[in-house]
Enzyme design. Structure first.
Site, PDB file in Angstrom:
ATOM      1  CE1 TYR A   1      -9.372  -3.448   0.952  1.00  0.00           C
ATOM      2  CE2 TYR A   1      -8.569  -1.398  -0.012  1.00  0.00           C
ATOM      3  CZ  TYR A   1      -8.337  -2.598   0.640  1.00  0.00           C
ATOM      4  OH  TYR A   1      -7.047  -2.945   0.992  1.00  0.00           O
TER       5      TYR A   1
ATOM      6  CE  LYS B   1      -3.831  -2.319   2.386  1.00  0.00           C
ATOM      7  NZ  LYS B   1      -4.785  -2.264   3.535  1.00  0.00           N
TER       8      LYS B   1
ATOM      9  CG  ASN C   1      -3.618  -2.630   6.991  1.00  0.00           C
ATOM     10  OD1 ASN C   1      -3.457  -2.267   5.825  1.00  0.00           O
ATOM     11  ND2 ASN C   1      -4.667  -3.330   7.385  1.00  0.00           N
TER      12      ASN C   1
ATOM     13  CG  PHE D   1     -13.437   2.335   8.012  1.00  0.00           C
ATOM     14  CD1 PHE D   1     -12.969   1.550   6.965  1.00  0.00           C
ATOM     15  CD2 PHE D   1     -14.113   1.706   9.059  1.00  0.00           C
ATOM     16  CE1 PHE D   1     -13.164   0.180   6.936  1.00  0.00           C
ATOM     17  CE2 PHE D   1     -14.322   0.323   9.038  1.00  0.00           C
ATOM     18  CZ  PHE D   1     -13.843  -0.433   7.978  1.00  0.00           C
TER      19      PHE D   1
ATOM     20  NE  ARG E   1      -2.533  -5.930   6.906  1.00  0.00           N
ATOM     21  CZ  ARG E   1      -3.683  -6.433   6.471  1.00  0.00           C
ATOM     22  NH1 ARG E   1      -4.335  -7.339   7.186  1.00  0.00           N
ATOM     23  NH2 ARG E   1      -4.199  -6.020   5.322  1.00  0.00           N
TER      24      ARG E   1
ATOM     25  CD  GLU F   1      -8.419  -9.343  -3.878  1.00  0.00           C
ATOM     26  OE1 GLU F   1      -7.245  -9.665  -3.607  1.00  0.00           O
ATOM     27  OE2 GLU F   1      -9.282  -9.109  -3.014  1.00  0.00           O
TER      28      GLU F   1
ATOM     29  CB  THR G   1      -7.687  -6.247   9.513  1.00  0.00           C
ATOM     30  OG1 THR G   1      -8.133  -7.355   8.741  1.00  0.00           O
ATOM     31  CG2 THR G   1      -8.043  -4.945   8.819  1.00  0.00           C
TER      32      THR G   1
ATOM     33  CG  HIS H   1      -5.086  -6.381  -0.403  1.00  0.00           C
ATOM     34  ND1 HIS H   1      -6.279  -6.607   0.255  1.00  0.00           N
ATOM     35  CD2 HIS H   1      -5.121  -7.162  -1.519  1.00  0.00           C
ATOM     36  CE1 HIS H   1      -6.997  -7.474  -0.446  1.00  0.00           C
ATOM     37  NE2 HIS H   1      -6.321  -7.825  -1.531  1.00  0.00           N
TER      38      HIS H   1
ATOM     39  NE  ARG I   1      -6.145 -12.483   4.744  1.00  0.00           N
ATOM     40  CZ  ARG I   1      -6.869 -11.374   4.840  1.00  0.00           C
ATOM     41  NH1 ARG I   1      -6.695 -10.372   3.989  1.00  0.00           N
ATOM     42  NH2 ARG I   1      -7.761 -11.230   5.785  1.00  0.00           N
TER      43      ARG I   1
END
Ligand code: TYD
Length: 133
Positions: A49, A9, A112, A57, A102, A126, A91, A115, A85
């Site tokens: 998202y 990110k 964070n 948010f 993270r 995706e 998260t 993704h 993951r």
């Protein structure tokens, strides 16, 4: 073997963590199938998202994800989706286990670092969304 989609990110790119993060995956044995740096369009982030669109948010996430360039990768490895993951962590970085990306590089959900697809089905969608295949 499974393919999964990872996005480093804007905060990960700004903090100059691209190399470190990719190195972790390579050392674990994941193969990089595709890799690109780009500025995401607002529409792409809103689609990506969409499951959060009712959340207060949501626009913070959209603004954050379009605040600078990201690095998008397809990684391949055994049990790829779940293994990546696991390396990414929860998260909320404060809930993420020590040693996860993270937990090691972030403090709040809103920025964070990374993704990763959360299921085989999302990985397929995706990969198609970001690489058109
Ligand atoms: P989500 O898809 O629930 O989690 P993950 O990224 O672990 O698959 O949420 C997407 C992103 O939205 C998350 O990485 C950061 C942001 N977010 C917040 O800013 N606050 C929150 O409370 C949640 C749940 C997510």
């Amino acid at each position: 073997m499974e393919e999964t989609l990872v996005i480093i990110k804007p905060d990960g790119v700004k903090k100059q963590l691209v190399g470190e993060i990719i190195t972790r995956f390579e050392k674990r044995g994941f193969k990089i199938k595709k890799l690109k740096m780009e500025q995401l369009r607002e529409q792409t982030v809103k689609e990506h998202y969409a499951h959060l669109k009712e959340q207060v948010f949501f626009m913070d996430v959209v603004n954050f994800m379009t605040s600078g360039p990201v690095v998008v990768l397809i990684l391949e490895g055994p049990n790829g989706v779940a293994s990546v993951r696991q390396m990414v962590g929860a998260t909320n970085p404060q809930d993420a286990l020590p040693g996860t990306i993270r937990a090691d590089y972030a403090f709040v959900s809103g920025s964070n670092i990374i993704h990763a697809s959360d299921s085989l089905e999302s990985a397929k969608i995706e990969i198609e969304r970001f690489f058109g295949e």
